[in-house]
Scaffold this active site. Structure first.
Site, PDB file in Angstrom:
ATOM      1  N   VAL A   1      51.694  32.405  21.287  1.00 40.31           N
ATOM      2  CA  VAL A   1      52.827  31.493  21.470  1.00 40.31           C
ATOM      3  C   VAL A   1      52.566  30.563  22.659  1.00 40.31           C
ATOM      4  O   VAL A   1      52.903  29.382  22.621  1.00 40.31           O
ATOM      5  CB  VAL A   1      54.153  32.279  21.667  1.00 40.31           C
ATOM      6  N   CYS A   2      51.932  31.087  23.704  1.00 30.76           N
ATOM      7  CA  CYS A   2      51.711  30.317  24.941  1.00 30.76           C
ATOM      8  C   CYS A   2      51.031  28.967  24.716  1.00 30.76           C
ATOM      9  O   CYS A   2      51.506  27.949  25.228  1.00 30.76           O
ATOM     10  CB  CYS A   2      50.933  31.144  25.955  1.00 30.76           C
ATOM     11  N   PRO A   3      49.937  28.889  23.937  1.00 31.48           N
ATOM     12  CA  PRO A   3      49.310  27.577  23.775  1.00 31.48           C
ATOM     13  C   PRO A   3      50.189  26.588  23.020  1.00 31.48           C
ATOM     14  O   PRO A   3      50.108  25.386  23.260  1.00 31.48           O
ATOM     15  CB  PRO A   3      48.013  27.871  23.018  1.00 31.48           C
TER      16      PRO A   3
ATOM     17  N   LEU B   1      52.525  25.223  25.803  1.00 25.63           N
ATOM     18  CA  LEU B   1      51.831  24.364  26.761  1.00 25.63           C
ATOM     19  C   LEU B   1      51.347  23.069  26.118  1.00 25.63           C
ATOM     20  O   LEU B   1      51.390  22.003  26.749  1.00 25.63           O
ATOM     21  CB  LEU B   1      50.672  25.117  27.406  1.00 25.63           C
TER      22      LEU B   1
END
Length: 193
Positions: free
Chosen positions: A52-54, A57
């Protein structure tokens, strides 16, 4: 039954903090003091090289110029080191688009200070904090790590926080966007909204 409550974070000032960042192709030391006079978005995420993080960002990177035009700096933060940030930036097409500072918080000091640290995992929750130029927290959002955030909504909140700061006595109603109607609280509005 023992009474339990948390101290409010919104309205408090963040303590001076220094950290390593991966920024502009280099690893260096930085501090919140370096951004004095700017609005700051602290964007916590659990870990580099995840799922999920990329997506979050990359979405923030796509709106970075709009945050900058509002006089704001984005600082993404995880408990990874700045070396891991560099490796991720160098290898991920999504993270390669990131042009804002990527802060390292390997001891979790900053995450602990803002109540988003998960001690059993050594990771941070998905926490977003908007600080005014004086370092006061004006908005926060904290999600479970399985729930991604909206960069567009974060930008909207920043714009609302700026509007309220620049227009004494006015407040922003639900889903307010720049140019939209605002409210001036007063007795004449009681029961009429």
């Amino acid at each position: 039954m023992e009474e339990f409550y948390l101290e409010p974070i919104v309205g408090s000032k963040i303590e001076k903090s220094s950290f390593e960042v991966y920024y502009n192709g280099k690893i260096s030391e930085a501090s919140l003091e370096d951004y004095k006079g700017k609005w700051i978005v602290l964007f916590f995420y659990p870990a580099d090289f995840t799922f999920v993080c990329p997506t979050e960002l990359e979405e923030l990177a796509g709106l970075y110029s709009e945050f900058q035009s509002e006089g704001a700096e984005i600082i993404s933060i995880s408990t990874d080191t700045a070396f891991v940030h560099k490796a991720w930036h160098d290898n991920s097409p999504a993270i390669g688009k990131v042009q804002f500072p990527m802060a390292a918080d390997p001891t979790g000091e900053i995450a602990k200070m803002l109540g988003v640290y998960l001690p059993d995992e050594g990771l941070a929750l998905r926490g977003s904090f908007i600080l005014n130029p004086e370092g006061e927290i004006k908005s926060m959002e904290v999600n479970d790590n399985s729930i991604g955030r909206s960069a567009k909504e974060l930008l909207r909140k920043l714009r609302a926080a700026k509007f309220v700061a620049e227009n004494d006595g006015l407040v922003c109603p639900a889903s307010w966007e720049p140019g939209g109607d605002t409210l001036k609280p007063g007795e004449d509005l009681i029961g009429k909204i």
